[in-house]
Design a protein around this motif. Structure first.
Motif, short mmCIF file in Angstrom:
data_model
loop_
_atom_site.label_atom_id
_atom_site.label_comp_id
_atom_site.label_asym_id
_atom_site.label_seq_id
_atom_site.Cartn_x
_atom_site.Cartn_y
_atom_site.Cartn_z
N TYR A 102 8.23 3.18 4.14
CA TYR A 102 6.94 2.65 4.47
C TYR A 102 5.71 3.37 4.09
O TYR A 102 4.42 3.05 3.37
N LEU A 105 5.57 3.20 -0.20
CA LEU A 105 4.61 1.57 -0.14
C LEU A 105 3.87 1.80 0.03
O LEU A 105 2.84 0.64 -0.85
N GLY A 106 2.67 2.77 1.13
CA GLY A 106 1.33 2.66 1.28
C GLY A 106 1.45 3.29 0.13
O GLY A 106 -0.35 2.72 0.08
N PHE A 109 0.42 1.04 -2.85
CA PHE A 109 -0.86 0.24 -2.68
C PHE A 109 -2.17 0.53 -2.96
O PHE A 109 -2.52 -0.01 -3.34
N CYS A 110 -2.31 1.65 -2.58
CA CYS A 110 -3.97 2.89 -2.50
C CYS A 110 -3.58 3.06 -4.03
O CYS A 110 -3.93 3.16 -4.08
N CYS A 131 -5.50 -5.25 10.61
CA CYS A 131 -3.66 -3.28 11.78
C CYS A 131 -4.16 -3.72 13.83
O CYS A 131 -3.56 -3.69 13.98
N PHE A 166 3.87 -1.72 10.84
CA PHE A 166 4.13 -1.14 9.79
C PHE A 166 3.69 -2.58 8.36
O PHE A 166 2.73 -2.16 7.39
N ASP A 167 4.42 -3.46 8.43
CA ASP A 167 4.18 -4.26 7.55
C ASP A 167 2.85 -5.37 7.18
O ASP A 167 3.30 -5.61 6.44
N LEU A 170 0.99 -2.78 5.36
CA LEU A 170 1.01 -3.10 4.01
C LEU A 170 0.78 -4.79 3.00
O LEU A 170 0.26 -4.90 2.04
N MET A 173 -2.71 -4.89 2.74
CA MET A 173 -2.87 -4.25 1.22
C MET A 173 -2.30 -4.81 -0.26
O MET A 173 -3.32 -5.18 -1.04
N GLY A 174 -1.44 -5.45 -0.03
CA GLY A 174 -1.22 -6.57 -0.59
C GLY A 174 -1.76 -7.67 -1.06
O GLY A 174 -2.53 -8.24 -1.98
N ILE A 195 6.66 -8.32 -0.46
CA ILE A 195 6.20 -7.55 1.33
C ILE A 195 6.23 -8.76 2.71
O ILE A 195 6.38 -8.10 3.67
#
Length: 766
Positions: A102, A105-106, A109-110, A131, A166-167, A170, A173-174, A195
């Motif tokens: 995770y 994956l973050g 995306f950043c 969030c 967490f999802d 993410l 962000m997506g 995602i």
């Protein structure tokens, strides 16, 4: 015989992988063999990992570091999925592999968001609100119930409930990537959908975690298998190159897509308060704290949205009034400033409003030689120097590509001092890129006293400054001129002349005359130059040196040149048909630099030669030396294509411009015409004789023909013959005459032995 069928085209990698992923998911769902299930899952997941690491090698993706990070995250998830059914008694071992996935994956995306320039305040606040809402729901509905399961470590319970959080982060962000993209390429859609499937799978595990279980069935891993498939397709699809490109649409703080996320997030605390808030005081306090935080973030977001709107409005107003390249005021702003100065000027005082219009000399040459980027850098540097030169309170503006405008209030000596300071900006070369450019400026000054309508006075003032500037350019580079009323008369006369020239060109008011080009050893014509003449019905004959520049400025030089060329070729065809001229006779036609900049000119001339049945070897095109100096790639190609047709190419007025051996060697010229200014001094000036000898020697070394222009006396003729010049033209053999007179003279010349006679009124040939 039937043609063999073409072999089927191979499927693209992304398509083949997607089909394989769907088939593997079907087998994983219905297959009873756990070993086969594990193999299906491992193959698809491994394919995704490899695809992510290979992306930078297959495609020119930017940034290159993003996709290997995603591959590492996919590998961590794969390890976690493999371990989870094997370590049901020790679920933290699987979590130890999954949680870093995770985080990676973050990071992925950043990296993408940073590369796309998509990180902006609204997106950050939206993410925090979502969030908080997702975290609150996850804690109350999943983590808290899981923590009460007896006989299980608290860490395991908390992680089971926090995976959906967490999802959510993410996924937010997506989605931010989609909000800040003008279009959604297949790679982006596939990635965000993957995602969302991970969120679905984690949510399922969190739900069973409430009952104390960490693993229930392989079916819970189906969303992860589909997520792997979609992420692999995203990495393998060609549109992956668009993922890291900056392509942001205008920011819409309250778009419907954003509101679709924000409204459920804001409503979450109230819904939870009604459903689970009554369980305990701690729950109510947690819901209240999160609700207040969400409201505070929402208010902050609203404030920032208003500020962004104001900033965008101010930026839009600044752009509307300023030049984007230099940051100087533009024409609109300085026009308003001049109107204000005129309105505030006291009537009866000695001060006046002065406007200076500055135009860079040779700026087009810089653009054509080094490109427009270099031209922009030159403009920026000139603007910087001008800012430093003008006194405080004096407005400077950029009003055109290479034009600047400056205002001044005061008397004439002060305005002239300002002009001197501006001219001083060009005393030293301007460094641009890897070179230094020596450039000057032509300045036109105009002034106006107080009184009158400010708008009308400003319009006249700017027009007068423009007129004075063009007068300066006509006098030579680096000049400055103060407007006077007589300039209006000249401008009006030029406009009238342009209109009359258009009428003459359309209604047949122009004629072509022909001046003989003779061979000095015989005194007989070997060719002729076609010359355009204009006899105005009211003004009488207007010399070419007057109307040719008008034609160039008015965009008439191309139709004028085409008309002259067709008249001359038609006349040459008639002379060749009736025997007036022989096969060796050639006709010389002038072409301007603007005509030679037309890439279609060779094809046009070739078609005209075929139309009139004239061989290319019987035609010579005359051009000035400036074509070879200023001509870019287009002019050079045109000249080579004209030469390939078989035409002769002559350099007219040779010696008065940029004469250099290098130019003659680089361009396919066949001859030069020595300018009349050198011929005039023959027999009297030793210096002119040496120049002519040098031109002859250079031309012979290059195999070029030589024609001397402006021969008026026998002494000049004899001096040219002594230096080796073979051909000449000028008043010694007559001016340009009509086709009929030229034919009569040439016919008589063919039958009279010895020196050729000349038309009545001129000295005899010989």
């Amino acid at each position: 015989m039937r043609a063999a069928a073409a072999p089927p085209r191979a499927r693209p990698w992304w398509q083949a992988f997607g089909i394989a992923g769907v088939l593997a998911t079907v087998l994983y769902t219905v297959g009873p063999n756990s070993t086969a299930d594990a193999v299906c899952f491992a193959v698809i997941a491994a394919g995704t990992v490899v695809g992510c690491f290979v992306v930078p090698l297959r495609f020119a993706v930017r940034p290159r570091s993003a996709w290997p990070v995603l591959g590492a995250a996919a590998l961590c998830f794969l390890i976690g999925v493999i371990l989870r059914p094997l370590v049901t008694s020790r679920p933290l071992l699987a979590d130890a592999a999954t949680v870093p996935g995770y985080l990676l994956l973050g990071v992925f995306f950043c990296i993408l968001l940073w590369a796309r320039g998509s990180i902006e305040r609204h997106a950050v606040l939206d993410g925090l609100i979502v969030c908080l809402a997702g975290g609150l729901a996850s804690v109350l509905l999943l983590a808290a119930p899981a923590a009460t399961v007896p006989g299980r470590p608290a860490v395991v319970s908390v992680l089971a409930g926090l995976y959906p959080l967490f999802d959510v982060v993410l996924l937010a962000m997506g989605i931010n990537l989609t909000f800040t993209a003008r279009s959604w390429p297949p790679s982006l859609v596939s990635l965000v959908t993957g995602i969302a499937l991970i969120l679905t799978g984690d949510l399922a595990y969190a739900i069973i975690g409430v009952s104390g279980r960490t693993y229930a069935s392989p079916l819970l891993d189906v969303p992860f298998l589909l997520a792997y498939t979609l992420i692999g397709v995203s990495a393998m699809h060609p549109s992956v190159v668009e993922m890291g490109r900056a392509d942001r649409p205008p920011v819409q703080a309250w778009s419907w897509q954003r509101m679709t996320l924000l409204v459920p997030a804001v409503a979450t605390p109230f819904v939870l308060l009604l459903t689970v808030g009554g369980h305990s005081f701690a729950y109510r306090m947690l819901i209240g704290a999160c609700g207040l935080a969400i409201v505070a973030l929402l208010m902050l977001r609203a404030i920032l949205a208003v500020q962004a709107q104001v900033a965008a409005q101010l930026h839009s107003e600044f752009q509307a009034m300023h030049d984007p390249l230099t940051g100087l005021p533009n024409r609109r702003m300085i026009t308003t400033e001049v109107e204000r100065l005129i309105a505030r000027l006291p009537v009866g005082g000695g001060a006046r409003v002065w406007v200076g219009l500055l135009d860079l000399d040779g700026f087009k040459w810089v653009n054509d030689s080094w490109g427009h980027d270099t031209g922009d850098q030159l403009v920026i540097e000139v603007a910087r120097r001008l800012r430093a030169a003008v006194p405080p309170g004096t407005m400077l503006a950029r009003v055109g590509g290479d034009e600047f405008l400056v205002t001044y209030v005061g008397d004439e000596p002060g305005a002239l001092r300002l002009v001197d300071e501006i001219q001083g900006c060009f005393a030293t070369p301007v460094p641009v890129r890897d070179t230094e450019v020596v450039i000057t400026a032509s300045i036109g000054l105009a002034h106006a006293p107080a009184g009158g309508d400010p708008a009308a006075v400003t319009e006249a003032l700017l027009r007068d400054a423009d007129t004075a500037m063009y007068r300066s350019k006509g006098e030579g580079p680096g000049r400055s001129t103060i407007f006077d009323a007589s300039m209006h008369d000249r401008v009006r006369e030029r406009i009238e002349l342009e209109g009359a020239l258009r009428t003459a060109l359309a209604e047949g008011g122009l004629t072509v005359v022909y001046q003989p080009i003779v061979r000095l050893e015989t005194g007989r014509p070997t060719g002729a130059e076609s010359l355009v003449r204009w006899n105005h019905p009211e003004r009488g004959p207007i010399p070419p040196m007057t109307f040719i520049p008008v034609a160039e400025d008015a965009g008439l030089i191309e139709p004028l040149g085409t008309w002259v060329r067709n008249e001359a070729l038609h006349q040459l065809a008639q002379w060749r048909a009736d025997g007036t001229v022989d096969e060796d006779f050639y006709l010389s036609i002038n072409v301007s630099p603007l005509q030679l900049a037309d890439p279609q000119l060779p094809a046009t001339v070739e078609a005209e030669l075929r139309r009139y049945g004239v061989p290319a070897s019987a035609v010579a095109l005359e051009m000035t030396e400036s074509v070879m100096v200023d001509g870019g790639g287009t002019a050079a190609r045109v000249l080579y294509e004209l030469r390939e047709l078989g035409l002769r190419l002559l350099v007219d007025d040779f010696g008065t411009g940029f004469s250099a051996l290098g130019y003659l060697r680089r361009f396919p010229v066949t001859g030069v015409k020595i300018d009349r200014s050198f011929v005039a001094g023959l027999g009297e000036s030793a210096e002119d004789e040496e120049i002519v000898r040098a031109v002859v020697a250079m031309s012979r070394a290059l195999g070029l023909g030589i024609v001397a222009e402006g021969v008026e006396t026998r002494a000049q003729r004899d001096a040219l013959a002594a230096t080796g010049v073979t051909q000449a033209q000028g008043w010694l053999w007559g001016p340009g005459v009509s086709p009929g007179d030229f034919a009569l003279h040439w016919a008589a010349d063919r039958h009279v032995p010895g020196p050729a006679p000349l038309a009545a009124g001129h000295q005899p040939l010989g």
